[in-house]
Enzyme design. Structure first.
Site, PDB file in Angstrom:
ATOM      1  N   GLU A  34      57.334  37.162 -18.459  1.00 43.46           N
ATOM      2  CA  GLU A  34      56.711  36.129 -18.128  1.00 43.46           C
ATOM      3  C   GLU A  34      56.683  35.587 -16.469  1.00 43.46           C
ATOM      4  O   GLU A  34      56.480  34.608 -15.994  1.00 43.46           O
ATOM      5  CB  GLU A  34      56.475  34.368 -18.610  1.00 43.46           C
ATOM      6  CG  GLU A  34      57.964  33.646 -18.405  1.00 43.46           C
ATOM      7  CD  GLU A  34      58.180  32.853 -17.361  1.00 43.46           C
ATOM      8  OE1 GLU A  34      58.685  33.133 -16.587  1.00 43.46           O
ATOM      9  OE2 GLU A  34      57.649  31.370 -17.458  1.00 43.46           O
ATOM     10  N   TRP A  35      57.030  36.672 -15.623  1.00 38.68           N
ATOM     11  CA  TRP A  35      57.037  36.909 -14.446  1.00 38.68           C
ATOM     12  C   TRP A  35      58.271  35.691 -13.887  1.00 38.68           C
ATOM     13  O   TRP A  35      57.869  35.225 -12.724  1.00 38.68           O
ATOM     14  CB  TRP A  35      56.238  36.757 -13.491  1.00 38.68           C
ATOM     15  CG  TRP A  35      54.845  37.324 -14.251  1.00 38.68           C
ATOM     16  CD1 TRP A  35      55.286  39.102 -15.168  1.00 38.68           C
ATOM     17  CD2 TRP A  35      54.313  37.257 -14.870  1.00 38.68           C
ATOM     18  NE1 TRP A  35      53.775  39.771 -16.105  1.00 38.68           N
ATOM     19  CE2 TRP A  35      52.996  38.271 -15.649  1.00 38.68           C
ATOM     20  CE3 TRP A  35      52.999  35.906 -15.272  1.00 38.68           C
ATOM     21  CZ2 TRP A  35      51.578  38.509 -16.650  1.00 38.68           C
ATOM     22  CZ3 TRP A  35      51.966  35.590 -15.648  1.00 38.68           C
ATOM     23  CH2 TRP A  35      51.412  36.827 -16.294  1.00 38.68           C
ATOM     24  N   GLY A  36      59.688  35.444 -14.839  1.00 40.24           N
ATOM     25  CA  GLY A  36      60.395  34.694 -13.937  1.00 40.24           C
ATOM     26  C   GLY A  36      59.635  33.604 -13.771  1.00 40.24           C
ATOM     27  O   GLY A  36      59.967  31.994 -13.159  1.00 40.24           O
ATOM     28  N   ASP A  95      54.037  39.580 -22.767  1.00 39.05           N
ATOM     29  CA  ASP A  95      53.784  39.979 -21.675  1.00 39.05           C
ATOM     30  C   ASP A  95      52.799  38.485 -21.731  1.00 39.05           C
ATOM     31  O   ASP A  95      52.833  37.486 -22.701  1.00 39.05           O
ATOM     32  CB  ASP A  95      52.244  41.150 -21.146  1.00 39.05           C
ATOM     33  CG  ASP A  95      52.058  40.965 -19.951  1.00 39.05           C
ATOM     34  OD1 ASP A  95      52.925  39.895 -18.949  1.00 39.05           O
ATOM     35  OD2 ASP A  95      51.867  42.067 -18.938  1.00 39.05           O
ATOM     36  N   ASP A 118      55.352  41.534 -10.649  1.00 42.38           N
ATOM     37  CA  ASP A 118      55.195  43.025 -11.206  1.00 42.38           C
ATOM     38  C   ASP A 118      56.491  43.478  -9.482  1.00 42.38           C
ATOM     39  O   ASP A 118      55.400  43.697  -8.626  1.00 42.38           O
ATOM     40  CB  ASP A 118      54.060  43.920 -11.061  1.00 42.38           C
ATOM     41  CG  ASP A 118      53.382  43.507 -11.824  1.00 42.38           C
ATOM     42  OD1 ASP A 118      54.567  42.655 -12.975  1.00 42.38           O
ATOM     43  OD2 ASP A 118      52.945  43.440 -12.283  1.00 42.38           O
TER      44      ASP A 118
HETATM   45  C1  GLA Z   1      52.211  43.164 -16.389  1.00 38.28           C
HETATM   46  C2  GLA Z   1      53.218  43.489 -16.425  1.00 38.28           C
HETATM   47  C3  GLA Z   1      53.431  44.723 -16.390  1.00 38.28           C
HETATM   48  C4  GLA Z   1      52.065  45.416 -16.842  1.00 38.28           C
HETATM   49  C5  GLA Z   1      51.121  44.747 -17.169  1.00 38.28           C
HETATM   50  C6  GLA Z   1      49.695  45.829 -17.774  1.00 38.28           C
HETATM   51  O1  GLA Z   1      51.225  42.451 -15.174  1.00 38.28           O
HETATM   52  O2  GLA Z   1      53.494  42.383 -15.596  1.00 38.28           O
HETATM   53  O3  GLA Z   1      54.379  44.953 -16.378  1.00 38.28           O
HETATM   54  O4  GLA Z   1      53.199  45.383 -18.339  1.00 38.28           O
HETATM   55  O5  GLA Z   1      51.107  43.368 -17.170  1.00 38.28           O
HETATM   56  O6  GLA Z   1      49.086  45.538 -17.638  1.00 38.28           O
END
Ligand code: GLA
Length: 428
Positions: A185-187, A153, A207
């Protein structure tokens, strides 16, 4: 030097550093198709323990999901305790009293592979100890436990991306144990452009959550980038919410089919020991799963989009096409507001068709076939052959639902085996 110039220099230096580091590139030979399995986060969040993970493995096996290819049992955040006096991370001893090695052995004994989570910052997103500065030690201890998959993450990242993700890549390589490396890294920094040589998958968005709007947002933010994905490096649209109760069955069918055709990892995020039959039917839709696992590994993308009608497709081994016809009509894109007066006081009912099933047509030319092509069409959720059609196929698609089809050309050669319309999409 202005702050802006400094930022640009910093970014440039980071990229150069990254390119230097990544010259070694990830070469773990894993994930020739997107990872499949189960992950704890979407249902349990931080509220996990050894029993939950063991039970998930047992249920994934007894429900037949392991046999279908769901091979990873992955623990997400919040499993950690403190670091020991030598800096090695430990498992939280209240939640995991027998430690991670024992749990990994159990998961393996059931026939699964075992996945774990950490973060590239000082802390994880759940505030547990992160791996920054401990990459080598963490990779070593994960390897010693028998970890097969690491989700990594991005919280507390201090603005550094490439270096930190590469540091763990190198640490994993140094263990000699093959571990799927899943970047999260969420894009943010368009990982589809650089992370293919670092990890086996990379999240394309923030997410997901268990509702229609969130699921559609994830898809829309992941369109037009499929050309960067391929065997060993996949766009990750996040873990599945199928079964968690916030969407209708039709919506979950859309969620699963779109993930399958876009070649996202398929990580179940629900309690499989208590699944309703209609949810099991989705997660166990073998022919939909086969699209995801097709040996060509070509990630699908949008081939038609008009308002709420979206068609996604990809090419499969041998030249057949997988097609998802998606009816996204809903109140948001219906004409409700125009049916109210300006003050919103006098309204009339919106036309029913905006909330109903609609007919969708896929022209075979949109699939890179000749207009006179005859093709057989098979419905992959229904597991039924629909017949032979010329030039196009039309079907009713339920509101917020999909039809996922396999279209196999039988006349009208050539098949156009190189059909990849998304190669022409402009870079995002
Ligand atoms: C981030 C990630 C999620 C999850 C949480 C855990 O938000 O994007 O998928 O792994 O952390 O804390």
């Amino acid at each position: 030097m202005t702050i802006r110039t400094f930022q640009i220099n910093l970014m440039f230096t980071s990229i150069l550093f990254f390119l230097f580091i990544s010259a070694q590139s990830l070469d773990n030979g894993l994930s020739s198709s997107p990872a499949m399995g189960w992950n704890s986060w979407n249902l349990y969040g931080c509220d996990i323990n050894e029993e939950i993970i063991r039970n998930a493995a047992v249920a994934m096996k007894s429900n037949g999901l392991l046999k279908l290819g769901y091979e990873y049992i992955n623990i997400d955040d919040c499993w950690q305790g403190d670091r020991d006096s030598n800096g090695y991370i430990t498992a939280n001893s209240t939640k995991f009293p027998n430690g991670m090695k024992t749990l990994a052995d159990f998961i393996h004994s059931q026939g699964f592979k075992f996945g774990i989570y950490s973060s590239a910052g000082e802390y994880t997103c759940g505030g547990r100890p992160g791996s920054l500065g401990y990459e080598m030690q963490d990779a070593q201890i994960f390897a010693s436990w028998g970890v097969d998959y690491l989700k990594y993450d991005n919280c507390y990242n201090d603005g550094l991306y490439f270096e930190r993700f590469s540091a763990m890549q190198n640490a994993l390589n140094a263990t000699g144990r093959p571990m799927v490396y899943s970047l999260c890294e969420w894009g943010v920094l368009s990982p589809w452009e650089w992370a293919g040589v670092v990890g086996n998958s990379y999240r394309t968005t923030g997410d997901i959550s268990d509702n229609w709007d969130a699921m559609v947002r994830v898809v829309d933010d992941s369109l037009y980038i499929s050309k960067h994905a391929g065997p060993g490096h996949w766009n990750d649209l996040d873990m599945l919410e199928v079964g968690n109760g916030g969407m209708t069955v039709e919506e979950y069918k859309s969620h699963f089919a779109v993930w399958a055709v876009m070649k996202s990892p398929l990580l179940v995020g629900t309690d499989v020991s208590a699944m309703k039959q209609e949810i099991a039917n989705i997660l166990k839709a073998e022919e939909v799963i086969q699209v995801n696992r097709d040996p060509l590994g070509i990630a699908g993308d949008v081939i038609y989009r008009k308002g709420p009608i979206v068609i996604l497709a990809t090419i499969l081994e041998g030249g057949s096409r997988a097609v998802v016809m998606w009816n996204r009509h809903s109140q948001d894109n219906g004409p409700e507001s125009s049916f109210c007066d300006r003050k919103g006081v006098h309204c009339i009912d919106p036309p029913k068709q905006f909330h109903a099933d609609v007919e969708i047509t896929v022209e075979f030319t949109a699939l890179g076939l000749q207009s006179n092509t005859n093709a057989t069409v098979r419905d992959l959720y229904e597991r039924s052959d629909l017949g032979e059609f010329q030039a196009k196929f039309t079907a009713k698609v339920p509101n917020h639902g999909v039809r996922i089809l396999k279209v196999v050309p039988v006349t009208g050669e050539p098949l156009n085996l190189d059909w990849r319309p998304w190669l022409n999409y402009a870079l995002i």
